[in-house]
Design a protein around this motif. Sequence first.
Motif: not given
Length: 378
Positions: A24-53
Amino acid sequence: MSKGSKKPADTPFKQQRLPAWQPILSPPWVICCFFIVAVVFIPIGALVIVASGEVVEYEVSYANENSATCATTAAGVACVEWVSIDIDKNMEPPVYMYYKLTNFYQNHRRYAKSRSDAQLAGSKQVFDDLDDCDPVRYPGDLQDDTANQPSGNNISNIYAPCGLIAWSMFNDSFAVYVTDQSQTCSTSDDSACSAPICVGYLMALPVPSDVPVNQSCTSNGIAWDSDVDKKFKTPYDGYIVSTAGNPSYYFNETPGGSREGHVLPIQTDPDFMVWMRIASLPTFRKLYRIFPEYSGFTAGTRIWIRITNRFPVSSFGGTKAVILSTTSWIGGKNYFLGIAYVVVGCLCFLLGIVFTVKHVLFGRSNSGNDNFGGHKPN
């Protein structure tokens, strides 16, 4: 259950009574999913940008079609041009050399299908089997000249390889010299450049006289292993083919004739295999040579590239360039993937904050009355 009944057996599987979980996609679950994606994606993107540089890449354009530096040879019209690259940062091996084309639509449907994969793999394909190669199947085919057209079940007088992709193969060649930044190489005097460290050439053309005994570059590894092992083999005996180092045949001429044309490539040439893997976009680069162990591309040096320019681009409004690049664990220099990860992560983080504020300030009460719109169930 009666013998003739069509009712499914009374089992949990057939009666759809297996245990199940439906989130059941209650608000707390949806909010947690958004934060989990942010916590995973932002560091990966930063690592990829550093590697490309960390990738060191140099690109220089060329397209000299000046008649003063052009000469007509057995292989067609060739123009000699020199370009230079000043190295300001060490390039650790392996170093990759590419050529780049713009405004060249290899993904055009008629162009992309103009080939015979069976012929390229070494199978016997008679004239009637090569409709996909139209309009480059036999000498004169491109001009609708049927004088040399083979019979339907014949293979003599047929090009191997056939088709538009093979006919338009990129045929510029490059020789690489390394000097200090005070030296100059030119068409009139290349003595200051000493000996080249790499000389590239098509297998169908004569071996250049200045090819080093132990080249610092190699064509091994520029083509896919599957292409080398399975998809490109020596043509079946009987076709019109080129011999390594002896360009006996050219497209758009009768066998043994002297008209200029594109040299007929050799099917087992790695450069040909690379060209036959068509690009999906009109601007693309293709791997030309690899410097697997050469460590002389250091800061303060100048790379001179002598270009034998045979591939015209002015007719379709294109440009050409040569690229030298290192790689990282993520590949070549490409910031798009890293930026995409960071942007998606930041958007998820922003949405997580917005939904959190909305849920805290305007969230629905957990009381039973609220769950039913203010009305108690009967």
